[in-house]
Design a protein around this motif. Structure first.
Motif, mmCIF file in Angstrom:
data_model
loop_
_atom_site.group_PDB
_atom_site.id
_atom_site.type_symbol
_atom_site.label_atom_id
_atom_site.label_comp_id
_atom_site.label_asym_id
_atom_site.label_seq_id
_atom_site.Cartn_x
_atom_site.Cartn_y
_atom_site.Cartn_z
ATOM 1 N N SER A 159 -18.594 13.045 54.313
ATOM 2 C CA SER A 159 -17.558 12.483 55.178
ATOM 3 C C SER A 159 -17.032 11.167 54.624
ATOM 4 C CB SER A 159 -18.121 12.229 56.581
ATOM 5 O OG SER A 159 -18.844 13.332 57.067
ATOM 6 N N ALA A 160 -17.874 10.455 53.877
ATOM 7 C CA ALA A 160 -17.508 9.166 53.296
ATOM 8 C C ALA A 160 -18.476 8.862 52.162
ATOM 9 C CB ALA A 160 -17.545 8.053 54.339
ATOM 10 N N VAL A 161 -18.048 7.954 51.276
ATOM 11 C CA VAL A 161 -18.835 7.567 50.107
ATOM 12 C C VAL A 161 -18.966 6.051 50.107
ATOM 13 C CG1 VAL A 161 -18.960 7.614 47.586
ATOM 14 C CG2 VAL A 161 -17.917 9.532 48.827
ATOM 15 N N VAL A 162 -20.177 5.556 49.829
ATOM 16 C CA VAL A 162 -20.413 4.115 49.839
ATOM 17 C C VAL A 162 -20.946 3.671 48.483
ATOM 18 C CG1 VAL A 162 -21.305 2.205 51.206
ATOM 19 C CG2 VAL A 162 -21.157 4.467 52.227
ATOM 20 N N ASP A 163 -20.407 2.577 48.012
ATOM 21 C CA ASP A 163 -20.685 2.017 46.697
ATOM 22 C C ASP A 163 -21.879 1.064 46.766
ATOM 23 O OD1 ASP A 163 -20.600 0.664 44.273
ATOM 24 O OD2 ASP A 163 -18.588 -0.175 44.575
ATOM 25 N N GLY A 164 -23.004 1.487 46.172
ATOM 26 C CA GLY A 164 -24.157 0.609 46.042
ATOM 27 C C GLY A 164 -24.461 0.325 44.588
ATOM 28 N N LEU A 165 -23.441 0.395 43.744
ATOM 29 C CA LEU A 165 -23.616 0.327 42.293
ATOM 30 C C LEU A 165 -23.565 -1.101 41.764
ATOM 31 C CD1 LEU A 165 -21.292 3.337 41.469
ATOM 32 C CD2 LEU A 165 -23.763 3.275 41.080
ATOM 33 N N ASP A 166 -24.057 -1.253 40.531
ATOM 34 C CA ASP A 166 -23.941 -2.537 39.838
ATOM 35 C C ASP A 166 -23.337 -2.345 38.450
ATOM 36 O OD1 ASP A 166 -25.974 -1.318 38.439
ATOM 37 O OD2 ASP A 166 -27.482 -2.863 38.824
ATOM 38 N N LEU A 183 -11.936 11.727 49.782
ATOM 39 C CA LEU A 183 -12.987 11.132 50.598
ATOM 40 C C LEU A 183 -12.781 9.625 50.720
ATOM 41 C CD1 LEU A 183 -16.142 12.924 49.128
ATOM 42 C CD2 LEU A 183 -14.970 13.422 51.280
ATOM 43 N N PRO A 184 -12.970 9.060 51.908
ATOM 44 C CA PRO A 184 -12.959 7.605 52.034
ATOM 45 C C PRO A 184 -14.073 6.994 51.184
ATOM 46 C CG PRO A 184 -12.863 8.657 54.190
ATOM 47 C CD PRO A 184 -13.191 9.735 53.203
ATOM 48 N N PHE A 185 -13.735 5.913 50.492
ATOM 49 C CA PHE A 185 -14.671 5.240 49.591
ATOM 50 C C PHE A 185 -14.765 3.779 50.010
ATOM 51 C CE2 PHE A 185 -14.827 2.739 45.487
ATOM 52 C CZ PHE A 185 -16.185 2.908 45.256
ATOM 53 N N VAL A 186 -15.979 3.334 50.340
ATOM 54 C CA VAL A 186 -16.199 1.953 50.774
ATOM 55 C C VAL A 186 -16.882 1.202 49.639
ATOM 56 C CG1 VAL A 186 -17.252 0.443 52.482
ATOM 57 C CG2 VAL A 186 -16.361 2.677 53.178
ATOM 58 N N HIS A 187 -16.139 0.296 49.045
ATOM 59 C CA HIS A 187 -16.598 -0.463 47.881
ATOM 60 C C HIS A 187 -17.232 -1.784 48.301
ATOM 61 C CE1 HIS A 187 -16.448 -3.025 44.352
ATOM 62 N NE2 HIS A 187 -15.501 -3.772 44.891
ATOM 63 N N GLY A 192 -24.209 -13.610 42.773
ATOM 64 C CA GLY A 192 -24.571 -14.943 43.238
ATOM 65 C C GLY A 192 -24.293 -15.120 44.722
ATOM 66 N N TRP A 193 -23.511 -16.146 45.053
ATOM 67 C CA TRP A 193 -23.153 -16.441 46.434
ATOM 68 C C TRP A 193 -21.938 -15.631 46.908
ATOM 69 C CZ3 TRP A 193 -25.813 -20.079 49.425
ATOM 70 C CH2 TRP A 193 -26.704 -20.914 48.741
ATOM 71 N N TYR A 194 -21.406 -14.773 46.065
ATOM 72 C CA TYR A 194 -20.091 -14.192 46.320
ATOM 73 C C TYR A 194 -20.151 -12.666 46.427
ATOM 74 C CZ TYR A 194 -19.310 -18.826 44.461
ATOM 75 O OH TYR A 194 -19.396 -20.179 44.238
ATOM 76 N N GLY A 195 -19.184 -12.114 47.135
ATOM 77 C CA GLY A 195 -19.096 -10.665 47.239
ATOM 78 C C GLY A 195 -17.712 -10.242 47.676
ATOM 79 N N GLN A 196 -17.467 -8.958 47.589
ATOM 80 C CA GLN A 196 -16.194 -8.416 48.056
ATOM 81 C C GLN A 196 -16.415 -7.039 48.649
ATOM 82 O OE1 GLN A 196 -13.810 -8.382 44.423
ATOM 83 N NE2 GLN A 196 -14.040 -6.157 44.239
ATOM 84 N N VAL A 197 -15.522 -6.680 49.560
ATOM 85 C CA VAL A 197 -15.552 -5.372 50.215
ATOM 86 C C VAL A 197 -14.125 -4.849 50.272
ATOM 87 C CG1 VAL A 197 -16.085 -4.096 52.336
ATOM 88 C CG2 VAL A 197 -17.550 -5.999 51.625
ATOM 89 N N GLN A 238 -20.024 -3.423 54.627
ATOM 90 C CA GLN A 238 -19.692 -2.054 54.208
ATOM 91 C C GLN A 238 -20.049 -1.041 55.292
ATOM 92 O OE1 GLN A 238 -21.764 -2.670 50.162
ATOM 93 N NE2 GLN A 238 -20.350 -0.985 49.754
ATOM 94 N N VAL A 239 -21.219 -1.196 55.897
ATOM 95 C CA VAL A 239 -21.638 -0.245 56.929
ATOM 96 C C VAL A 239 -20.700 -0.303 58.127
ATOM 97 C CG1 VAL A 239 -23.469 0.329 58.578
ATOM 98 C CG2 VAL A 239 -24.042 -0.161 56.195
#
Length: 280
Positions: A159-166, A183-187, A192-197, A238-239
């Motif tokens: 139903s959906a795909v979630v990115d847990g990659l490095d 398929l919906p893809f949630v990146h 460090g102190w930073y992230g993106q979604v 992401q969740v």
């Protein structure tokens, strides 16, 4: 099914179904815990374990989660938190893929790692953890690296795909195959102190946000590292996006969220090539 319905109705506390009743129904009637949970929700009974969801997620919505199949690709820093939260949320089937074993350098941030689990396959530990937390969730575990060769078979029926990659190259492959399968893809990405979604819905392309295609290996985390709190924070965001997508409550589609946990600043921008690579 009528026997199951009668049994559950007799064990319910109002419209809540205790866990012991689910287990007893499974034992007596030979139904899986997943089947019992789905049947209870169909008949308007909320498993008691989800009672604190109910002011946010209705019984029909909980049933939608129960019937959903979500792929989590990568079971390490982001992946551990993704899997834990999706299982607790009540997503019915989790498809997991990761080729690696736990190593000592994972201990600072990877939720499922421990001294006793060093050397064990991440997907197998994840499967065990889900069984401890929510045995009604079905886990399909693949000890394999995601690739363009196996990607479509791994994601089939999701139903959906979630990115847990490095890994930047693998992330591009995951986004591309998700797009091919509509398929919906949630990146999510961290360093460090930073992230993106960001969210890629069918027909969209977020590849400019994923880092340069020519990149080899890991993104900026190879230089900045990752403390414990960054994967926890980004995975939770992401969740929340996965939940919104599965429940038809909108998404971050068309935008990207940049998180600066050092200065506690969050910025949401419309994405385009001008934002490519930021926060990677």
């Amino acid at each position: 099914m009528e026997r199951l319905r009668e049994f559950l109705a007799g064990q319910a506390e109002g419209d809540l179904l205790p866990w012991e009743a689910q287990c007893e129904a499974s034992r007596r009637l030979g139904a899986s815990l997943a089947m019992v949970e789905e049947a209870a929700l169909e008949w308007g009974l909320m498993p008691k374990r989800y009672s604190r969801n109910r002011d946010t997620i209705s019984i029909p919505q909980q049933l939608r989660l129960c019937r959903s199949r979500v792929a989590v690709i990568g079971c390490g820093g982001l992946g551990g938190y993704l899997i834990e939260e999706l299982a607790r949320l009540g997503v019915g089937t989790l498809v997991l893929a990761d080729p690696d074993v736990f190593e000592e350098h994972n201990l600072n941030r990877q939720l499922f790692s421990s001294l006793a689990r060093l050397g064990r396959a991440k997907v197998e530990v994840a499967r065990e953890r889900v069984a401890e937390v929510n045995p009604a969730v079905t886990v399909v575990a693949h000890r394999a690296a995601f690739s363009r060769e196996n990607g479509k078979s791994l994601l089939s029926g999701c139903s959906a795909v979630v990115d847990g990659l490095d890994n930047v190259l693998t992330r591009h492959a995951l986004a591309a195959i998700s797009s091919d399968l509509s398929l919906p893809f949630v990146h999510g990405a961290i360093a460090g102190w930073y992230g993106q979604v960001a969210v890629q819905m069918p027909g969209e392309d977020i590849s400019p946000l994923l880092g340069p295609v020519s990149a080899q290996g890991k993104g900026l985390e190879a230089n900045l590292g990752n403390p414990a709190f960054t994967p926890a924070a980004i995975a939770s965001l992401q969740v929340s996006e996965v939940a919104k997508i599965l429940l038809g409550r909108g998404s971050l589609s068309g935008r990207v969220l940049f998180a600066n946990l050092l200065d506690m600043e969050f910025e949401v921008l419309r994405y385009g090539r001008s934002t490519a690579g930021r926060g990677e």
